[in-house]
Every structure is written in C-alpha cells, then in structure tokens.
Design a protein around this motif. Structure first.
Motif, PDB file in Angstrom:
ATOM      1  N   TYR A 179      42.229  40.470 -70.674  1.00  0.00           N
ATOM      2  CA  TYR A 179      41.669  41.788 -70.947  1.00  0.00           C
ATOM      3  C   TYR A 179      40.347  41.668 -71.694  1.00  0.00           C
ATOM      4  N   HIS A 180      39.406  42.520 -71.317  1.00  0.00           N
ATOM      5  CA  HIS A 180      38.089  42.561 -71.952  1.00  0.00           C
ATOM      6  C   HIS A 180      37.832  43.987 -72.427  1.00  0.00           C
ATOM      7  N   GLY A 181      37.099  44.101 -73.518  1.00  0.00           N
ATOM      8  CA  GLY A 181      36.720  45.427 -74.005  1.00  0.00           C
ATOM      9  C   GLY A 181      37.774  46.016 -74.914  1.00  0.00           C
ATOM     10  N   GLY A 182      37.673  47.317 -75.098  1.00  0.00           N
ATOM     11  CA  GLY A 182      38.610  48.003 -75.970  1.00  0.00           C
ATOM     12  C   GLY A 182      38.243  47.799 -77.430  1.00  0.00           C
ATOM     13  N   GLY A 183      39.081  48.241 -78.283  1.00  0.00           N
ATOM     14  CA  GLY A 183      38.844  48.108 -79.711  1.00  0.00           C
ATOM     15  C   GLY A 183      40.046  48.620 -80.477  1.00  0.00           C
ATOM     16  N   MET A 184      39.963  48.519 -81.765  1.00  0.00           N
ATOM     17  CA  MET A 184      41.044  48.994 -82.619  1.00  0.00           C
ATOM     18  C   MET A 184      40.979  50.517 -82.719  1.00  0.00           C
ATOM     19  N   PRO A 185      42.130  51.179 -82.738  1.00  0.00           N
ATOM     20  CA  PRO A 185      42.130  52.636 -82.864  1.00  0.00           C
ATOM     21  C   PRO A 185      41.569  53.055 -84.218  1.00  0.00           C
ATOM     22  N   GLU A 186      40.884  54.195 -84.207  1.00  0.00           N
ATOM     23  CA  GLU A 186      40.285  54.683 -85.451  1.00  0.00           C
ATOM     24  C   GLU A 186      41.207  55.628 -86.212  1.00  0.00           C
ATOM     25  N   THR A 187      42.207  56.180 -85.535  1.00  0.00           N
ATOM     26  CA  THR A 187      43.143  57.090 -86.196  1.00  0.00           C
ATOM     27  C   THR A 187      44.559  56.741 -85.770  1.00  0.00           C
ATOM     28  N   PRO A 188      45.561  57.146 -86.541  1.00  0.00           N
ATOM     29  CA  PRO A 188      46.951  56.913 -86.125  1.00  0.00           C
ATOM     30  C   PRO A 188      47.264  57.578 -84.780  1.00  0.00           C
ATOM     31  N   GLU A 189      46.687  58.739 -84.531  1.00  0.00           N
ATOM     32  CA  GLU A 189      46.935  59.440 -83.262  1.00  0.00           C
ATOM     33  C   GLU A 189      46.371  58.648 -82.085  1.00  0.00           C
ATOM     34  N   GLU A 190      45.162  58.111 -82.262  1.00  0.00           N
ATOM     35  CA  GLU A 190      44.570  57.299 -81.208  1.00  0.00           C
ATOM     36  C   GLU A 190      45.416  56.040 -80.987  1.00  0.00           C
ATOM     37  N   GLY A 191      45.920  55.454 -82.068  1.00  0.00           N
ATOM     38  CA  GLY A 191      46.791  54.287 -81.948  1.00  0.00           C
ATOM     39  C   GLY A 191      48.059  54.607 -81.188  1.00  0.00           C
ATOM     40  N   ALA A 192      48.632  55.783 -81.427  1.00  0.00           N
ATOM     41  CA  ALA A 192      49.847  56.198 -80.713  1.00  0.00           C
ATOM     42  C   ALA A 192      49.553  56.387 -79.229  1.00  0.00           C
ATOM     43  N   ARG A 193      48.397  56.953 -78.899  1.00  0.00           N
ATOM     44  CA  ARG A 193      48.026  57.125 -77.483  1.00  0.00           C
ATOM     45  C   ARG A 193      47.839  55.766 -76.809  1.00  0.00           C
ATOM     46  N   MET A 194      47.194  54.841 -77.518  1.00  0.00           N
ATOM     47  CA  MET A 194      46.980  53.508 -76.951  1.00  0.00           C
ATOM     48  C   MET A 194      48.313  52.789 -76.713  1.00  0.00           C
ATOM     49  N   MET A 195      49.229  52.884 -77.659  1.00  0.00           N
ATOM     50  CA  MET A 195      50.540  52.239 -77.497  1.00  0.00           C
ATOM     51  C   MET A 195      51.322  52.877 -76.350  1.00  0.00           C
ATOM     52  N   ALA A 196      51.213  54.201 -76.194  1.00  0.00           N
ATOM     53  CA  ALA A 196      51.895  54.878 -75.088  1.00  0.00           C
ATOM     54  C   ALA A 196      51.345  54.368 -73.751  1.00  0.00           C
TER      55      ALA A 196
END
Length: 87
Positions: free
Chosen positions: A8-25
């Motif tokens: 995998y290339h690109g992406g980044g760390m989530p900036e908010t807990p909500e964004e992190g939850a969307r990424m994990m989903a």
C-alpha cells in the motif's frame, strides 16, 4: 499455493477519532471481501528508505510504501481476467 503481497502507498494517520473510525470500517470491509484469503493482515510500515547505486536516503522516494498485507489468491476481478493458476 502462491501467496501475494499487497503493498500500500499513500494515506496517512487519521486526524480525528471519527476519521479513524471511518478508516477502520473501510479496512474491515476490505478484509470481509477477502475473507479467508488473508494470510497476514499486515500493518503500517515505518519510514521508507530509497536504496540505489548512489547509496541510501531516508526520503522513501516519490511514492513511499505505507503498509503491507499478504494473502492467498483471491478473485476480486471478473473470471475472464483471473490468472490461470488461480482458477
């Protein structure tokens, strides 16, 4: 049976807990599609390095690697495009 590595290339760390939850989903949805083909769920990678005849640099190049995962062959594309050893 062959195994495949998804790089995998690109992406980044989530900036908010909500964004992190969307990424994990989204990751969980991807793993559900792959089902039992997942051999190793992988992980993000640390700093990428570029190795060349000129030496090693810590810039990771133009499109640095961000994660790895391995799997058995999977059928994510139409049958007409499957490699012959996966059918």
């Amino acid at each position: 049976m062959p195994k495949f590595v998804f790089a995998y290339h690109g992406g980044g760390m989530p900036e908010t807990p909500e964004e992190g939850a969307r990424m994990m989903a989204a990751w969980n949805d991807w793993y559900a599609v792959m089902g039992g083909a997942v051999v190793d769920g992988g992980a993000p990678v640390g700093q990428s390095m570029t190795v060349s005849q000129g030496g090693v640099t810590g810039d990771g190049g133009a499109n640095p690697l961000s994660g790895l995962q391995s799997s058995k062959p999977i059928r994510l594309m139409p049958p007409a495009k499957w490699p012959t050893d996966v059918q």
